[in-house]
Motif scaffolding. Structure first.
Motif, PDB file in Angstrom:
ATOM      1  N   GLY A  69       0.753  -1.219   0.060  1.00 36.27           N
ATOM      2  CA  GLY A  69      -0.225  -0.025  -0.034  1.00 36.27           C
ATOM      3  C   GLY A  69       0.892   1.130  -0.079  1.00 36.27           C
ATOM      4  O   GLY A  69       0.318   2.385  -0.473  1.00 36.27           O
ATOM      5  N   ALA A  70       2.080   1.100   0.488  1.00 37.06           N
ATOM      6  CA  ALA A  70       2.780   2.291   0.748  1.00 37.06           C
ATOM      7  C   ALA A  70       3.544   2.667  -0.527  1.00 37.06           C
ATOM      8  O   ALA A  70       4.281   3.542  -0.728  1.00 37.06           O
ATOM      9  CB  ALA A  70       3.995   2.218   1.746  1.00 37.06           C
ATOM     10  N   ASP A  71       3.614   1.811  -1.694  1.00 35.44           N
ATOM     11  CA  ASP A  71       4.070   2.074  -3.092  1.00 35.44           C
ATOM     12  C   ASP A  71       3.637   3.135  -3.834  1.00 35.44           C
ATOM     13  O   ASP A  71       3.847   3.583  -4.749  1.00 35.44           O
ATOM     14  CB  ASP A  71       4.061   0.796  -3.750  1.00 35.44           C
ATOM     15  CG  ASP A  71       4.994  -0.488  -3.247  1.00 35.44           C
ATOM     16  OD1 ASP A  71       5.759   0.009  -2.613  1.00 35.44           O
ATOM     17  OD2 ASP A  71       4.813  -1.490  -3.672  1.00 35.44           O
ATOM     18  N   GLN A  72       2.517   3.784  -3.397  1.00 32.53           N
ATOM     19  CA  GLN A  72       1.852   4.909  -4.134  1.00 32.53           C
ATOM     20  C   GLN A  72       1.789   6.149  -3.049  1.00 32.53           C
ATOM     21  O   GLN A  72       1.963   5.891  -2.048  1.00 32.53           O
ATOM     22  CB  GLN A  72       0.412   4.602  -4.467  1.00 32.53           C
ATOM     23  CG  GLN A  72      -0.446   4.072  -3.540  1.00 32.53           C
ATOM     24  CD  GLN A  72      -1.694   3.359  -3.793  1.00 32.53           C
ATOM     25  OE1 GLN A  72      -1.718   3.073  -5.128  1.00 32.53           O
ATOM     26  NE2 GLN A  72      -2.424   3.194  -3.081  1.00 32.53           N
ATOM     27  N   PRO A  73       1.718   7.242  -3.545  1.00 31.33           N
ATOM     28  CA  PRO A  73       1.579   8.388  -2.792  1.00 31.33           C
ATOM     29  C   PRO A  73       0.311   8.283  -1.850  1.00 31.33           C
ATOM     30  O   PRO A  73      -0.747   8.169  -2.558  1.00 31.33           O
ATOM     31  CB  PRO A  73       1.721   9.878  -3.635  1.00 31.33           C
ATOM     32  CG  PRO A  73       1.244   9.045  -5.238  1.00 31.33           C
ATOM     33  CD  PRO A  73       1.529   7.715  -4.995  1.00 31.33           C
ATOM     34  N   TRP A  74       0.467   8.812  -0.846  1.00 32.25           N
ATOM     35  CA  TRP A  74      -0.965   8.847   0.312  1.00 32.25           C
ATOM     36  C   TRP A  74      -0.989  10.162   0.731  1.00 32.25           C
ATOM     37  O   TRP A  74       0.171  10.880   1.171  1.00 32.25           O
ATOM     38  CB  TRP A  74      -0.906   8.170   1.327  1.00 32.25           C
ATOM     39  CG  TRP A  74      -1.059   6.507   0.984  1.00 32.25           C
ATOM     40  CD1 TRP A  74      -0.191   5.812   0.283  1.00 32.25           C
ATOM     41  CD2 TRP A  74      -2.185   5.730   1.317  1.00 32.25           C
ATOM     42  NE1 TRP A  74      -1.111   4.606   0.073  1.00 32.25           N
ATOM     43  CE2 TRP A  74      -2.195   4.588   0.797  1.00 32.25           C
ATOM     44  CE3 TRP A  74      -3.321   6.205   2.121  1.00 32.25           C
ATOM     45  CZ2 TRP A  74      -2.953   3.568   1.089  1.00 32.25           C
ATOM     46  CZ3 TRP A  74      -4.274   5.484   2.069  1.00 32.25           C
ATOM     47  CH2 TRP A  74      -4.203   3.965   1.695  1.00 32.25           C
ATOM     48  N   ASP A  75      -2.166  10.855   0.803  1.00 31.25           N
ATOM     49  CA  ASP A  75      -2.416  12.019   1.325  1.00 31.25           C
ATOM     50  C   ASP A  75      -2.920  11.753   2.839  1.00 31.25           C
ATOM     51  O   ASP A  75      -3.355  10.770   2.915  1.00 31.25           O
ATOM     52  CB  ASP A  75      -3.466  13.006   0.510  1.00 31.25           C
ATOM     53  CG  ASP A  75      -3.091  13.366  -0.606  1.00 31.25           C
ATOM     54  OD1 ASP A  75      -1.956  13.777  -1.019  1.00 31.25           O
ATOM     55  OD2 ASP A  75      -3.946  13.224  -1.788  1.00 31.25           O
ATOM     56  N   ARG A  99      -4.038  14.949  12.487  1.00 30.63           N
ATOM     57  CA  ARG A  99      -3.168  13.744  13.125  1.00 30.63           C
ATOM     58  C   ARG A  99      -2.346  12.684  11.916  1.00 30.63           C
ATOM     59  O   ARG A  99      -1.470  12.290  12.355  1.00 30.63           O
ATOM     60  CB  ARG A  99      -4.420  12.935  13.839  1.00 30.63           C
ATOM     61  CG  ARG A  99      -3.840  11.871  14.944  1.00 30.63           C
ATOM     62  CD  ARG A  99      -4.764  10.608  15.035  1.00 30.63           C
ATOM     63  NE  ARG A  99      -5.696  10.193  13.829  1.00 30.63           N
ATOM     64  CZ  ARG A  99      -4.850   9.357  12.763  1.00 30.63           C
ATOM     65  NH1 ARG A  99      -3.802   9.036  12.793  1.00 30.63           N
ATOM     66  NH2 ARG A  99      -5.736   9.066  11.797  1.00 30.63           N
ATOM     67  N   ALA A 100      -3.288  12.581  11.020  1.00 32.53           N
ATOM     68  CA  ALA A 100      -2.601  11.495   9.947  1.00 32.53           C
ATOM     69  C   ALA A 100      -1.584  12.160   9.174  1.00 32.53           C
ATOM     70  O   ALA A 100      -0.544  11.609   9.077  1.00 32.53           O
ATOM     71  CB  ALA A 100      -3.691  11.269   8.866  1.00 32.53           C
ATOM     72  N   ARG A 101      -1.516  13.536   9.379  1.00 37.02           N
ATOM     73  CA  ARG A 101      -0.379  14.262   8.551  1.00 37.02           C
ATOM     74  C   ARG A 101       0.806  13.972   9.472  1.00 37.02           C
ATOM     75  O   ARG A 101       1.988  13.816   8.991  1.00 37.02           O
ATOM     76  CB  ARG A 101      -0.693  15.689   8.228  1.00 37.02           C
ATOM     77  CG  ARG A 101       0.391  16.459   7.672  1.00 37.02           C
ATOM     78  CD  ARG A 101       0.302  17.957   7.723  1.00 37.02           C
ATOM     79  NE  ARG A 101       0.414  18.465   9.123  1.00 37.02           N
ATOM     80  CZ  ARG A 101       1.495  18.444   9.667  1.00 37.02           C
ATOM     81  NH1 ARG A 101       2.404  18.088   9.566  1.00 37.02           N
ATOM     82  NH2 ARG A 101       1.517  18.973  11.095  1.00 37.02           N
ATOM     83  N   ARG A 102       0.694  14.139  10.865  1.00 36.81           N
ATOM     84  CA  ARG A 102       1.711  14.299  11.933  1.00 36.81           C
ATOM     85  C   ARG A 102       2.249  12.721  11.678  1.00 36.81           C
ATOM     86  O   ARG A 102       3.462  12.454  11.750  1.00 36.81           O
ATOM     87  CB  ARG A 102       1.487  14.525  13.219  1.00 36.81           C
ATOM     88  CG  ARG A 102       0.916  15.981  13.162  1.00 36.81           C
ATOM     89  CD  ARG A 102       0.833  16.337  14.969  1.00 36.81           C
ATOM     90  NE  ARG A 102      -0.046  15.532  15.509  1.00 36.81           N
ATOM     91  CZ  ARG A 102      -1.327  15.761  15.744  1.00 36.81           C
ATOM     92  NH1 ARG A 102      -1.709  16.932  15.195  1.00 36.81           N
ATOM     93  NH2 ARG A 102      -2.163  15.092  16.360  1.00 36.81           N
ATOM     94  N   GLU A 103       1.278  11.567  11.696  1.00 40.79           N
ATOM     95  CA  GLU A 103       2.166  10.352  11.612  1.00 40.79           C
ATOM     96  C   GLU A 103       2.637   9.948  10.233  1.00 40.79           C
ATOM     97  O   GLU A 103       3.566   9.298  10.301  1.00 40.79           O
ATOM     98  CB  GLU A 103       0.528   9.366  11.566  1.00 40.79           C
ATOM     99  CG  GLU A 103       0.897   8.009  11.735  1.00 40.79           C
ATOM    100  CD  GLU A 103      -0.616   7.241  11.986  1.00 40.79           C
ATOM    101  OE1 GLU A 103      -0.377   5.959  12.043  1.00 40.79           O
ATOM    102  OE2 GLU A 103      -1.765   7.836  12.202  1.00 40.79           O
ATOM    103  N   LEU A 104       2.202  10.375   9.179  1.00 43.92           N
ATOM    104  CA  LEU A 104       2.761  10.264   7.890  1.00 43.92           C
ATOM    105  C   LEU A 104       4.448  10.853   7.935  1.00 43.92           C
ATOM    106  O   LEU A 104       5.330  10.268   7.540  1.00 43.92           O
ATOM    107  CB  LEU A 104       2.073  10.764   6.638  1.00 43.92           C
ATOM    108  CG  LEU A 104       0.854  10.183   6.193  1.00 43.92           C
ATOM    109  CD1 LEU A 104      -0.001  10.702   5.141  1.00 43.92           C
ATOM    110  CD2 LEU A 104       1.470   8.577   5.589  1.00 43.92           C
TER     111      LEU A 104
END
Length: 96
Positions: A53-59, A78-83
């Motif tokens: 799943g991490a092979d593609q860009p994620w927002d 929260r997701a931005r900080r986690e990424l």
């Protein structure tokens, strides 16, 4: 006999004919290539190639939704900080 005066399915002539038929069905022929019954094997020592799943860009919005959260500003932040902190590992935990 069944209620409609038909023999059970396994005793019908068309079933016996189908069982006795040894003709190959084109739709099921693979030509000898890899399939579920004859997998292709790699040579020893070669690392496997996996797509994750991490092979593609994620927002951050995508990660928040993938985690089952609504994309509210708080959840997106929260997701931005986690990424930012964990990088691809943040995605792998949710979408392996």
């Amino acid at each position: 006999m069944t209620e409609d005066n038909q023999p059970p399915l396994e005793e019908r002539p068309e079933v016996a004919d189908a069982i006795a038929d040894d003709v190959a069905v084109d739709a099921f022929m693979t030509g000898g290539g890899p399939d579920a019954d004859t997998p292709a094997f790699q040579q020893p020592g070669r690392p496997p190639v996996y797509r994750t799943g991490a092979d593609q860009p994620w927002d951050p919005e995508d990660l928040a939704v993938a985690e089952g959260r609504d994309p509210t500003p708080e959840n997106v932040e929260r997701a931005r900080r986690e990424l930012e902190k964990d990088g691809p590992a943040a995605i792998e935990r949710t979408v392996p």
